[in-house]
Design an enzyme around this catalytic site. Structure first.
Site, PDB file in Angstrom:
ATOM      1  NE  ARG A 166      28.475  -5.187  69.065  1.00  0.00           N
ATOM      2  CZ  ARG A 166      28.216  -6.364  68.475  1.00  0.00           C
ATOM      3  NH1 ARG A 166      29.164  -7.290  68.407  1.00  0.00           N
ATOM      4  NH2 ARG A 166      27.027  -6.617  67.959  1.00  0.00           N
ATOM      5  N   GLY A 167      33.710  -6.024  68.428  1.00  0.00           N
ATOM      6  CA  GLY A 167      34.538  -6.602  67.395  1.00  0.00           C
ATOM      7  C   GLY A 167      34.276  -6.187  65.973  1.00  0.00           C
ATOM      8  CD  GLU A 199      34.990  -7.420  76.979  1.00  0.00           C
ATOM      9  OE1 GLU A 199      35.371  -8.418  76.361  1.00  0.00           O
ATOM     10  OE2 GLU A 199      35.185  -6.242  76.595  1.00  0.00           O
ATOM     11  N   GLY A 213      39.523 -23.931  74.807  1.00  0.00           N
ATOM     12  CA  GLY A 213      39.138 -24.927  75.795  1.00  0.00           C
ATOM     13  C   GLY A 213      38.783 -24.359  77.148  1.00  0.00           C
TER      14      GLY A 213
END
Length: 990
Positions: A23-24, A90, A56
């Site tokens: 978890r960032g 994830e 992208g």
């Protein structure tokens, strides 16, 4: 801890070693950042979403692929992990890889209770309540997340709350390393045959032995293009996790050349300590940083690739004495001398590929396009493959196991047809691919001028020749062969096997290309000529120039119809080796610059009258038509060897007044030679003289002023008209004298007794020799004395002595067979170290009783002594030291030992049958027991052949057969004292 192993990942190609799920906001810049960097420093390729995502592309799809492409996943559970649907997706994907691909998963509980994660209660309860409400129309999604969390959180992992973070991260990293099995990447997937080499190198580093903490330097050495860098890279990838800091400096030679030692220093600091802002420091300060910070408390791995000069290591600011315990330095180089001087503990010589691995590498590279399109063209490829089968062995023979050559040639041939293959192969034979040549050229460019001359000589002339022979020629040419050959050996340009010099064909062709370089079609302008067709062109067109320094033709090539006059244009020639005599015209010129001349079958009656070979070191013209070398004498101050052997028309030798350094003179087989010039006695350095089979030679005189103090070998065998031996007074250092088949020789000069160092003396088949001088007793070094078939020889002048320190004290082998001896002196018993005595075919009635003192005797032959009536008392015990014969005599390996008494019809005539049988049994048993008790008496086995009045086998042979029998020994017990088998055969007289 026990972790689930990823058995199937070894079958997949994985892009990443580790995927980190986290978890960032909570952990990105703290725990996860530290974990990620620790993994990377250990050489582990880790995926962290803010580091590896490419712009992208859809994030979810790329993340899903990253998870699948990883060998291991590490899930860092934090307080808000369950609140992120991104993290839970994830987690579900990781659980599927764990289930389907057997991916290993390590859970880490950062600031949350592991039970709360497994049961989804506590802080995780509220998160899942919200998810259930949010996804009430898709309850399977939430159930999938819960199952994944229960499964993965239930695996063994780490609860890092309230624990030292660094220590816990170290544990996690070591567990990852253990799971990966030290194979962090797919680097070796495309390599062939490298795995056994890497394992061998790793063993040399002793990383998992008792010497793990000992600092070691390892060298990886080999020729250009053999894969030294590849080996070092794979090894680095495999072992770097063992070290606290690591550094791989690729192509040190280029970095040093472009930026000096400072550039290497910066690389070391950047890779080991992550120091990049070094521009403000001086070179001295940077080297100080290295010395101070790579100290004894850090375990360091340093790889220096492609080190070309010793200075590159000496100026690296690395002092091995101050590196930490267990540190390792690995150096790859083409120059072994650098490794030895720097102090490498071990040097690994990278071998060429085996034939199997070479074929595998070639086929993988040459046919990769066919494999990719095999599904669409299987029928055509199978029909064409047979066309390649004949060509592949030729390619592999050309490449000779060199990986670079195999890959370059295979890549060039890929997707070409068999006709193009053939054309390319024919072209490559004389024009190697520049990609290969450029790599090999580097080693040659690093040679000094004289070393390069030696390299070119070997490449053009001496590949496969004996090392001592090549060194002799090189020295004759003024080159320092010992150090020169050692240097090109250290540079991996040659190898030495079985005392022969070998060179890879690519290097050989490179050498020839260097010689042809500017004038490929004009051999008259080359420095060296090695093929007959080029030599023929140069001679017959008289196109030779002063450029030509050496001509050495292959003795397998036939020389025909060459014009000898063409040699006159090669005025700087210093090396000439020819193996044929088919020349037309006349030879009016040979260059005075010649240092080494070997011309088999020289077709002319003499050397050119204007030839002044003042630099000549060796003059070898065997099998020639020479009648005399020249008129008068020549000044030959450097001449060491002269070989005129088998020159059947030679009438006289040259004068030797001006050849003070001559060491070897071979006149073997000069059948018309009438005399040897007396000045030969002035050759103070002459060590070898052969006049063997000079059948017209009547006398040999060394003159009263003889100074042959260096002469060690003198061969006079086959001089059938030689009536007297020379005076040996001035040849006191002679060690080997062979006068076999000197059938006109009546006596030997009394001075032979002065040869105190003579080891070997043979007078076999000297059918007119009557006696030997009494001075024979003075020859204290004599080991071998052969008088076999001297049919008029009647007296052996042995003198009795009570002092074993003098008189033939070294004699081991005495052959008196088929002489005309009627008795032997009692002094024979004083030859106390005599091991082999051949008395066969003489006229003895009895033999001296003193023979019982010959305690070293292991071979005694008394066969064909028809007058012999009484056998002597024989030695029944052995001396304390025996077996000298097998250590000193050449060709003794196949010689048997034993007691031979056969064809002696008068032996035992006066004894009764019982007494004769008892005598035979007694001596047979005693002699056998004596031999067996001291096995050094024999090497190839021993025989006992003894007469008996009746054909009875002794009783102690417990397996006996009457008549013919075939004995097959298949099973028998062997003890430590077992020596062999004893066989006995009794023949009945017909």
């Amino acid at each position: 801890m026990d972790f689930v192993s990823c058995s199937s990942t070894s079958m997949r190609t994985c892009r990443y070693d580790v995927f980190i799920s986290f978890r960032g906001p909570e952990t990105r810049n703290t725990f996860v950042d530290h974990l990620y960097n620790h993994l990377v420093k250990k050489g582990i390729f880790a995926f962290k979403d803010d580091q590896r995502l490419e712009k992208g592309e859809p994030i979810s799809l790329q993340l899903l692929q990253a998870i699948k492409d990883s060998r291991v996943s590490v899930v860092v559970f934090s307080r808000d992990y369950a609140s992120s649907t991104w993290c839970l997706d994830e987690l579900a994907a990781i659980a599927e890889c764990h289930e389907e691909l057997k991916q290993t998963v390590f859970p880490v509980f950062y600031d949350v209770d592991p039970s709360h994660v497994r049961k989804q209660d506590g802080v995780y309860h509220d998160a899942f309540v919200l998810h259930t409400q949010k996804f009430k129309y898709d309850p399977d999604k939430v159930d999938r997340w819960k199952r994944a969390m229960r499964t993965l959180a239930g695996s063994a992992g780490w609860d890092v709350r309230n624990k030292p973070e660094f220590a816990e991260i170290e544990k996690i990293v070591q567990a990852v390393i253990k799971t990966l099995g030290h194979k962090f990447s797919t680097f070796t997937n495309g390599l062939v045959g490298i795995q056994p080499h890497i394992e061998e190198i790793e063993n040399l580093l002793k990383l998992s032995s008792e010497e793990e903490d000992v600092f070691r330097v390892l060298g990886i050495w080999g020729m250009g293009g053999i894969g030294k860098t590849t080996h070092a890279t794979v090894l680095f990838d495999r072992i770097s996790h063992h070290f606290d800091a690591r550094c791989f400096i690729e192509d040190v030679n280029k970095i040093y050349r472009d930026g000096g030692a400072a550039a290497i220093h910066k690389q070391i600091l950047s890779q080991t300590l992550d120091e990049n802002n070094l521009d403000r420091y001086s070179n001295y300060e940077i080297s100080g940083i290295i010395r101070n910070r790579l100290h004894c408390n850090i375990k360091v791995l340093l790889v220096f690739d492609n080190v070309d000069q010793l200075e590159q290591m000496q100026e690296s600011a690395i002092n091995p004495k101050f590196l930490g315990k267990g540190s390792r330095i690995i150096i790859t180089t083409r120059d072994e001398h650098i490794l030895r001087v720097y102090g490498a503990d071990k040097v690994y010589h990278v071998p060429l590929l085996s034939s199997y691995d070479a074929s595998e590498l070639f086929c993988r590279t040459a046919f990769k396009m066919e494999k990719q399109s095999s599904s669409s063209s299987s029928s055509s490829s199978s029909s064409s493959s047979s066309n390649y089968d004949e060509l592949i062995p030729e390619v592999l023979k050309y490449a000779q196991g060199l990986p670079l050559a195999i890959r370059v040639v295979a890549s060039f041939l890929c997707a070409r047809d068999a006709t193009q293959w053939r054309d390319a192969l024919d072209r490559l034979q004389n024009n190697p691919d520049n990609k290969i040549v450029d790599v090999l050229q580097i080693s040659v460019d690093g040679l000094q001028h004289e070393e390069k001359e030696i390299f070119l000589h070997i490449a053009c002339f001496f590949k496969g020749e004996r090392e001592d022979y090549v060194k002799r020629i090189l020295y004759a040419c003024g080159l320092h062969a010992h150090i020169g050959i050692q240097r090109i050996l250290e540079k991996s340009l040659i190898t030495i096997r079985n005392q022969e010099i070998h060179m890879h064909e690519m290097l050989q062709e490179l050498g020839k290309k260097i010689v042809r370089h500017q004038f490929p079609a004009d051999p008259g302008l080359w420095t060296r000529i090695w093929q007959f067709r080029d030599f023929y062109q140069v001679l017959n067109t008289e196109a030779g120039t002063n450029n030509v320094k050496a001509v050495v033709l292959d003795q397998k090539e036939n020389i025909s119809n060459c014009r000898a006059e063409g040699l006159s244009n090669m005025r700087n020639l210093n090396l000439l080796i020819l193996y044929d005599g088919k020349f037309s015209g006349s030879l009016n010129f040979l260059p005075n610059t010649l240092r080494y001349l070997l011309w088999h079958g020289y077709p002319f009656p003499s050397l050119p009258s204007n030839f002044e070979p003042s630099y000549l070191v060796e003059l070898n013209i065997p099998d020639s038509s020479i009648e005399r070398l020249w008129e008068g004498h020549k000044d030959l101050p450097y001449l060491k060897r002269m070989d005129l052997s088998n020159s059947k028309y030679l009438l006289e030798t040259p004068q030797f007044f001006q050849t003070p350094n001559l060491e070897r003179l071979d006149l073997t087989g000069c059948a018309k030679l009438l005399q040897v010039h007396p000045s030969i006695g002035l050759l103070t350095k002459l060590a070898f003289l052969s006049l063997q089979n000079c059948s017209s030679l009547v006398s040999l005189s060394f003159s009263n002023k003889s100074k042959l103090s260096s002469l060690k070998v003198l061969r006079l065998s086959g001089c059938m008209n030689l009536e007297n031996s020379p005076d040996f007074t001035r040849a006191k250092n002679l060690e080997y004298l062979d006068m076999d088949r000197c059938t006109s020789l009546h006596t030997v000069h009394e001075s032979i007794g002065a040869l105190a160092k003579l080891i070997f003396l043979s007078l076999r088949d000297c059918t007119n020799l009557v006696s030997m001088p009494n001075s024979l007793n003075n020859m204290t070094s004599l080991i071998t004395l052969e008088l076999c078939k001297c049919s008029k020889f009647m007296n052996l002048p042995l003198t009795e002595t009570s002092n074993h320190s003098s008189y033939l004290k070294s004699l081991i082998f005495l052959d008196l067979s088929f002489c005309n001896l009627r008795e032997l002196p009692d002094a024979l018993g004083d030859l106390w170290i005599l091991e082999r005595l051949n008395l066969e075919g003489n006229n003895f009635v009895s033999l001296p009783s003193t023979m019982k003192k010959l305690y070293s005797l292991s071979y005694l032959n008394m066969g064909h002594c028809h007058e012999l009536q009484y056998l002597p008392k024989l030695p029944l015990i052995s001396a304390s030291s025996v077996g000298r014969y097998f250590k000193t005599a050449s060709e003794s390996r196949d010689h048997r030992s034993g007691l031979y008494i056969f064809d002696c019809p008068n032996v035992f005539d006066d004894l009764s049958v019982d007494k004769s049988l008892a005598y035979c049994n007694y001596y047979t048993f005693k002699w056998l027991r004596r031999m067996v008790k001291e096995p050094l008496h024999f090497r190839c086995g021993l025989d006992i052949v003894i007469p008996s009045r009746i054909h009875i086998i002794p009783e102690w042979f417990d397996h006996q057969f009457d008549g013919g029998a075939i004995i097959r020994i298949e099973h028998f017990d062997v003890s430590e004292s077992w020596i062999g088998f004893a066989f006995c055969v009794a023949f009945e007289k017909w």
